[in-house]
Motif scaffolding. Structure first.
Motif, mmCIF file in Angstrom:
data_model
loop_
_atom_site.group_PDB
_atom_site.id
_atom_site.type_symbol
_atom_site.label_atom_id
_atom_site.label_comp_id
_atom_site.label_asym_id
_atom_site.label_seq_id
_atom_site.Cartn_x
_atom_site.Cartn_y
_atom_site.Cartn_z
ATOM 1 N N CYS A 1 11.405 -51.394 -23.599
ATOM 2 C CA CYS A 1 12.834 -51.672 -23.502
ATOM 3 C C CYS A 1 13.588 -50.865 -24.559
ATOM 4 O O CYS A 1 13.002 -50.460 -25.575
ATOM 5 C CB CYS A 1 13.129 -53.170 -23.693
ATOM 6 N N GLU A 2 14.874 -50.662 -24.290
ATOM 7 C CA GLU A 2 15.735 -49.992 -25.250
ATOM 8 C C GLU A 2 17.134 -50.562 -25.144
ATOM 9 O O GLU A 2 17.521 -51.146 -24.118
ATOM 10 C CB GLU A 2 15.768 -48.482 -25.010
ATOM 11 N N LEU A 3 17.907 -50.420 -26.204
ATOM 12 C CA LEU A 3 19.278 -50.901 -26.216
ATOM 13 C C LEU A 3 20.199 -49.827 -25.661
ATOM 14 O O LEU A 3 20.107 -48.653 -26.023
ATOM 15 C CB LEU A 3 19.696 -51.266 -27.635
ATOM 16 N N THR A 4 21.095 -50.225 -24.778
ATOM 17 C CA THR A 4 22.086 -49.316 -24.209
ATOM 18 C C THR A 4 23.480 -49.744 -24.646
ATOM 19 O O THR A 4 23.688 -50.851 -25.148
ATOM 20 C CB THR A 4 22.004 -49.306 -22.683
ATOM 21 N N GLY A 5 24.435 -48.875 -24.416
ATOM 22 C CA GLY A 5 25.794 -49.126 -24.872
ATOM 23 C C GLY A 5 26.024 -48.495 -26.232
ATOM 24 O O GLY A 5 25.200 -47.716 -26.726
ATOM 25 N N ARG B 1 10.793 -51.228 -15.688
ATOM 26 C CA ARG B 1 9.698 -51.892 -14.970
ATOM 27 C C ARG B 1 9.616 -51.415 -13.527
ATOM 28 O O ARG B 1 9.078 -52.114 -12.686
ATOM 29 C CB ARG B 1 9.921 -53.414 -14.990
ATOM 30 N N SER B 2 10.165 -50.263 -13.250
ATOM 31 C CA SER B 2 10.100 -49.755 -11.885
ATOM 32 C C SER B 2 8.695 -49.233 -11.585
ATOM 33 O O SER B 2 8.083 -48.558 -12.410
ATOM 34 C CB SER B 2 11.138 -48.627 -11.702
ATOM 35 N N GLY B 3 8.180 -49.557 -10.439
ATOM 36 C CA GLY B 3 6.818 -49.136 -10.051
ATOM 37 C C GLY B 3 5.796 -50.220 -10.356
ATOM 38 O O GLY B 3 6.015 -51.126 -11.170
#
Length: 522
Positions: free
Chosen positions: A430-434, A414-416
């Motif tokens: 969105c995405e899953l990290t890890g 959501r930057s900007g």
């Protein structure tokens, strides 16, 4: 003048010579009460009764104590008497012994006089040094008596050098990596598994004692390899956990792992497995960690976790961790006096470990001993302390990532201002990290080498990890030569055994496996 005063009586002169006791003699007869009439019968009865009471009060313990005290007093007096006789006869200036040996003894005592500085100030050297000499003679006598039992102690086994036997691949940087391939063939493998070894181990370990029939039953192909500098693998000029993960990835590509593969980490080898989850997660299907070791200086540990981890470690183990972190070069001294000394030794002594009941039973067996000796011989093949120092330093230093980086999180971009305006009308991207795959951890609750508090910390930081706490199992008993344990691990990771793939149905089964892994990750 004295005569005018009057002559003193003999009583006054006597009183002037002694101290005044307060008793004055008046000249009267001193009364003495007469003895009662003697009765022989009553006297004999009283004596017999008193003797009987004394015998009842005097126990056997008191009699033995008094007897020993009497003997000690007699021996002490005998020793004093012998000393006096020697001083009066042998040690006199006129004796022949003093005349012959007095001069040389005086010279020697003069040269050794500096040793008196080490004695307490309130002790006479003449008395102290004979006692020290006597104790020294007793110690030598005890050693000579025990020398008769030397034949009962098995002789130390010497380290042997074996001819090279590993398969090797060449990495892009020119180094060679040695590996071992067991289990089903590459074209029949239903599951592929890579196992980095722990400290003071080699590719020969893998899953110690695993049966080929069990691997075939589950359709598993197991690849083990020597870490850089261990066994037959070339050393790495600047090794870290990032390079370790990519060595594993390049090995998987070289041996034909076209799909995702599983990683198996045991003890300190778990940090290499965790590095693969962090740096190459797109190629890892899942992880199995047995008694995983984490950095004991991990900054994310709470005070209670840190206290529990360090409280369960031996003092020598704590010293090894401190030296590895602050003075790693000093570790070479300990390594040269233990596993690089050219002789075999006990695993708990070399690794500074404490063993539980099951671990003691296992390590004392000939099967474990033969395996352990052969594994150590392969591990130290190159005779260099550098890879071992690197491995110890990697464990206690900054890994380059934290365990929290493996935790599954949803990250939205959501930057900007434009993504923000778009998020007002539609769902943000969105995405899953890890690491999205399964992580299974087995921890023996009687493990005295790796504190269970380390697993508790992993469970807190990675809540998605599945913890299997095994009662009464130690650090080695659940992993080494345990068919039931190996079956439990495979059943948990791979489900019901389906055997190796058939060549005709291998493509369809591999697609089903990929879909199953993808659904698990989701």
């Amino acid at each position: 003048m004295a005569e005018a005063r009057g002559a003193s009586t003999w009583r006054e002169e006597l009183a002037s010579l002694v101290e005044d006791t307060g008793i004055m003699y008046t000249g009267e007869a001193i009364g003495v009460s007469p003895f009662p009439p003697y009765n022989a019968a009553n006297s004999t009865a009283a004596v017999i009764e008193d003797d009987h009471e004394t015998e009842l009060q005097e126990s056997l313990k008191e009699q033995v104590t008094e007897f020993l005290q009497s003997w000690c007093e007699m021996l002490l007096e005998l020793g004093r008497g012998c000393r006096d006789i020697l001083q009066q006869t042998v040690v006199t200036e006129d004796s022949l012994i003093v005349q012959k040996l007095g001069g040389p003894v005086a010279k020697v005592s003069g040269r050794l006089r500096f040793l008196n500085e080490f004695l307490p100030e309130d002790r006479d050297p003449v008395h102290v040094w004979p006692v020290i000499f006597f104790v020294f003679i007793l110690a030598l006598s005890a050693l000579n008596l025990n020398g008769g039992h030397v034949g009962l102690v098995p002789p130390e086994k010497k380290v042997r050098v074996h001819p090279p036997s590993a398969s090797r691949i060449q990495l892009p940087d020119g180094r060679h990596l040695a590996y071992r391939d067991i289990g089903v063939a590459a074209d029949k493998a239903r599951f592929s598994l890579i196992a980095p070894h722990s400290f003071l181990s080699s590719r020969l370990a893998g899953l110690p004692g695993v049966k080929t029939s069990l691997l075939e039953e589950f359709g598993v192909r197991l690849i083990t390899y020597d870490l850089p500098g261990f066994g037959e693998s070339d050393p790495h000029p600047s090794r870290n956990l990032n390079s370790s993960a990519f060595d594993m990835l390049q090995l998987a590509d070289a041996v034909g792992f076209n799909e995702k593969f599983w990683v198996l980490g045991y003890s300190s080898g778990s940090m290499h497995a965790l590095a693969a989850l962090r740096y190459v997660p797109h190629r890892i299907a899942g992880a199995a960690l047995i008694a995983p070791v984490i950095n004991p200086y991990e900054p994310s540990m709470t005070k209670e976790e840190m206290r529990s981890v360090w409280g369960d470690l031996l003092s020598k183990r704590k010293l090894m961790y401190y030296l590895a972190r602050r003075l790693p070069k000093l570790l070479s001294v300990f390594y040269h006096h233990s596993f690089l000394s050219g002789k075999h030794g006990r695993i708990d002594k070399w690794m500074s470990l404490s063993l539980g009941r099951k671990d003691e039973i296992l390590t004392e067996g000939s099967t474990f001993e033969d395996f352990w000796h052969r594994d150590v011989e392969e591990s130290i093949r190159q005779g260099n302390t550098k890879p071992f120092i690197e491995e110890a330093f990697l464990l206690v230093s900054n890994w380059g990532f934290s365990l929290g980086d493996l935790q599954v999180r949803r990250k939205c971009y959501r930057s900007g201002i434009f993504p923000w305006l778009r998020s007002l009308y539609s769902q943000a991207e969105c995405e899953l990290t890890g690491f999205l795959g399964p992580i299974h951890i087995w921890q023996g609750m009687d493990d005295r080498a790796v504190p269970p508090a380390m697993t508790d910390h992993i469970s807190r930081v990675l809540p998605e990890a599945i913890i299997h706490k095994v009662p009464s199992e130690g650090h080695f008993s659940f992993f080494f030569f345990c068919d039931e344990c190996h079956r439990q691990i495979f059943s948990t990771l791979f489900g019901n055994p389906q055997g190796p793939l058939d060549k005709a149905s291998s493509v369809g089964d591999m697609e089903e496996q990929s879909l199953a892994i993808d659904s698990t990750n989701k």
